[in-house]
Enzyme design. Structure first.
Site, PDB file in Angstrom:
ATOM      1  N   GLY A   6      38.602  34.728  37.126  1.00 18.52           N
ATOM      2  CA  GLY A   6      39.157  35.878  37.826  1.00 18.52           C
ATOM      3  C   GLY A   6      38.436  36.035  39.153  1.00 18.52           C
ATOM      4  O   GLY A   6      37.232  36.312  39.174  1.00 18.52           O
ATOM      5  N   SER A   8      38.278  37.970  42.596  1.00 19.25           N
ATOM      6  CA  SER A   8      38.768  39.228  43.167  1.00 19.25           C
ATOM      7  C   SER A   8      38.603  39.352  44.673  1.00 19.25           C
ATOM      8  O   SER A   8      39.145  40.278  45.280  1.00 19.25           O
ATOM      9  CB  SER A   8      38.036  40.395  42.510  1.00 19.25           C
ATOM     10  OG  SER A   8      36.660  40.375  42.867  1.00 19.25           O
ATOM     11  N   GLY A   9      37.812  38.472  45.273  1.00 21.66           N
ATOM     12  CA  GLY A   9      37.486  38.648  46.684  1.00 21.66           C
ATOM     13  C   GLY A   9      36.215  39.436  46.882  1.00 21.66           C
ATOM     14  O   GLY A   9      35.884  39.839  47.994  1.00 21.66           O
ATOM     15  N   VAL A  11      31.823  39.880  45.839  1.00 24.33           N
ATOM     16  CA  VAL A  11      30.648  39.020  45.774  1.00 24.33           C
ATOM     17  C   VAL A  11      30.393  38.521  44.357  1.00 24.33           C
ATOM     18  O   VAL A  11      29.965  37.383  44.151  1.00 24.33           O
ATOM     19  CB  VAL A  11      29.407  39.756  46.335  1.00 24.33           C
ATOM     20  CG1 VAL A  11      29.021  40.956  45.476  1.00 24.33           C
ATOM     21  CG2 VAL A  11      28.224  38.794  46.480  1.00 24.33           C
ATOM     22  N   ASP A  12      30.676  39.341  43.343  1.00 25.48           N
ATOM     23  CA  ASP A  12      30.345  38.954  41.972  1.00 25.48           C
ATOM     24  C   ASP A  12      31.166  37.756  41.494  1.00 25.48           C
ATOM     25  O   ASP A  12      30.623  36.811  40.910  1.00 25.48           O
ATOM     26  CB  ASP A  12      30.533  40.137  41.026  1.00 25.48           C
ATOM     27  CG  ASP A  12      29.619  41.299  41.351  1.00 25.48           C
ATOM     28  OD1 ASP A  12      28.511  41.045  41.860  1.00 25.48           O
ATOM     29  OD2 ASP A  12      30.010  42.457  41.120  1.00 25.48           O
ATOM     30  N   SER A  13      32.472  37.786  41.738  1.00 25.28           N
ATOM     31  CA  SER A  13      33.294  36.660  41.288  1.00 25.28           C
ATOM     32  C   SER A  13      32.989  35.394  42.097  1.00 25.28           C
ATOM     33  O   SER A  13      33.051  34.282  41.574  1.00 25.28           O
ATOM     34  CB  SER A  13      34.784  37.007  41.360  1.00 25.28           C
ATOM     35  OG  SER A  13      35.186  37.341  42.678  1.00 25.28           O
ATOM     36  N   MET A  32      44.256  38.129  40.811  1.00 18.41           N
ATOM     37  CA  MET A  32      45.241  38.909  40.059  1.00 18.41           C
ATOM     38  C   MET A  32      45.747  40.074  40.897  1.00 18.41           C
ATOM     39  O   MET A  32      44.959  40.899  41.359  1.00 18.41           O
ATOM     40  CB  MET A  32      44.622  39.428  38.760  1.00 18.41           C
ATOM     41  CG  MET A  32      44.471  38.394  37.690  1.00 18.41           C
ATOM     42  SD  MET A  32      43.607  39.037  36.228  1.00 18.41           S
ATOM     43  CE  MET A  32      41.910  38.601  36.635  1.00 18.41           C
ATOM     44  N   CYS A 107      42.741  47.934  31.387  1.00 21.82           N
ATOM     45  CA  CYS A 107      43.056  46.780  32.229  1.00 21.82           C
ATOM     46  C   CYS A 107      42.329  45.530  31.735  1.00 21.82           C
ATOM     47  O   CYS A 107      42.888  44.439  31.711  1.00 21.82           O
ATOM     48  CB  CYS A 107      42.685  47.072  33.682  1.00 21.82           C
ATOM     49  SG  CYS A 107      43.118  45.736  34.825  1.00 21.82           S
ATOM     50  N   GLY A 131      33.551  37.927  36.574  1.00 20.66           N
ATOM     51  CA  GLY A 131      32.325  38.286  37.280  1.00 20.66           C
ATOM     52  C   GLY A 131      31.678  39.547  36.755  1.00 20.66           C
ATOM     53  O   GLY A 131      30.844  40.139  37.445  1.00 20.66           O
ATOM     54  N   CYS A 204      45.640  49.053  44.874  1.00 19.80           N
ATOM     55  CA  CYS A 204      45.695  49.912  46.053  1.00 19.80           C
ATOM     56  C   CYS A 204      45.533  51.397  45.751  1.00 19.80           C
ATOM     57  O   CYS A 204      45.095  52.150  46.596  1.00 19.80           O
ATOM     58  CB  CYS A 204      47.021  49.706  46.783  1.00 19.80           C
ATOM     59  SG  CYS A 204      47.057  48.191  47.750  1.00 19.80           S
TER      60      CYS A 204
END
Length: 374
Positions: A6, A8-9, A11-13, A32, A107, A131, A204
């Site tokens: 996954g 996400s954009g 730092v963790d992922s 996602m 989620c 992440g 969003c």
């Protein structure tokens, strides 16, 4: 292994991808997309004229740049319908009943470790990875999640609804690293644009928007009475019980109404059926403590504990609790040392002494000394 991460954009992922590659895994990032502002709701002032891009699209741009730096392929998968059907509809339904749900928990179990896991399996991936700051441990042949190295960033609370068959095929590379170390590593490996980036939500409608105005798109604003808990006297009017949270002191519109001393009023209870908001005056929080609660939609991994450490909110301290099982899928927690602001609609996570997450459930009712608090 061939791993679908996954991505996400944030730092963790990105650091999760780096660590997985370092271990020799073949990593593909997957962004996602869970929310469509044009279909599911407007931006309500976000984006602005100066910055017309939805935060989710900004995250996707960052994900593409990070994937290029890391040298991993990136795919994008839409779960807009699944998120609406499996998470958001229940979120709105519970809010309308005066409860305070946590969509992140739903989620995770219903999207990130649900359709996402199915997508990975059907496309030839041996495992998925996230992440989250959590560790995976084995005990007695069962896969559990456990508190990570960085206890300040521990995200196991949000994973309390995962089943063992969702945990077993998943990897959690951030379990043995701290957030501070992750940010420093991002700078070292050519990802300075992520190093200081705030946590990404990926949808969003959450973030720096007017949350009350957003909810008003889906829930009618129905005014009602504000009553003092102990005396029952009317103190004012509210704009809808679901807009208030237990312990809230600001924005009640009743400060100094009686000219009395003894602190400000705060919310002690919400009666959605009668559309009444109950408050109490004082500088303390006497009306917020409880020593007993019941859980529904109970999820347990591996065992049915009679003793556990219970955590009632993400940032709350855990309390020692005895656990009983009145009926299938329910639990009764007794915690004599008491806990503050245990809130119906939210979730309780249950932990073993060794830090393993044993599961949890949704708080359905709350009591203090046998007196119902919600």
């Amino acid at each position: 292994m061939k791993v679908l991460l996954g991505f996400s954009g944030g730092v963790d992922s990105a650091i999760a991808a780096y660590l997985l590659k370092k271990e020799g895994h073949e990593v593909t990032g997957c962004f996602m997309r869970n929310w469509d502002a044009l279909v599911n709701g407007d931006y309500l002032g976000n984006p602005t004229v100066d910055d017309p891009q939805c935060p989710q699209e900004k995250d996707y741009d960052d994900a593409k740049k990070a994937a290029e730096v890391l040298g991993i392929p990136l795919v994008r998968v839409d779960y807009v319908k699944e998120y609406w059907d499996e998470v958001f509809k229940e979120f709105i339904d519970l809010y309308g009943k005066g409860l305070t749900p946590n969509p992140d928990i739903l989620c995770n179990s219903r999207i990130k470790f649900g359709p996402f896991l199915d997508y990975a399996k059907s496309n030839g991936f041996e495992s998925i990875a996230m992440g989250h700051y959590a560790r995976k441990v084995e005990k007695g042949g069962i896969s559990y999640l456990a508190i990570p190295k960085d206890k300040e960033k521990d995200q196991t609370y949000f994973l309390l609804d995962l089943h063992e068959n969702q945990i077993a095929p998943s990897l959690f590379p951030m379990g043995e690293i701290t957030k501070k170390e992750a940010r420093a590593l991002a700078k070292d490996i050519g990802l300075p644009f992520l190093a200081e980036k705030h946590g990404s939500t990926g949808i969003c409608f959450i973030g720096e928007r007017r949350f009350r105005a957003f909810l008003a798109n889906y829930l009618p604003m129905k005014e009602g009475d504000i009553l003092e808990e102990k005396s029952g006297r009317k103190l004012g009017r509210h704009s809808g019980v679901f807009f208030y949270t237990l312990g809230q002191r600001h924005g009640l519109g009743i400060g100094g109404i009686s000219g009395e001393e003894g602190g400000r009023y705060y919310v002690t209870r919400k009666d959605a059926a009668s559309n009444i908001l109950y408050v109490q005056k004082g500088d303390g929080d006497e009306g917020l403590y409880s020593d007993e609660c019941f859980l529904s939609s109970l999820n347990l991994v591996g065992e049915r504990p009679t003793k556990a450490l219970a955590k009632f909110r993400y940032r709350s301290e855990s309390v020692e609790a005895s656990v009983e099982y009145p009926s299938e899928g329910t639990a009764r927690l007794l915690y004599p040392k008491e806990a503050k602001a245990v809130t119906p609609g939210q979730y309780a996570a249950l932990y073993a002494e060794d830090g393993r997450l044993l599961g949890g459930g949704q708080i359905s009712s709350v009591f203090r000394h046998g007196e119902r608090r919600g």
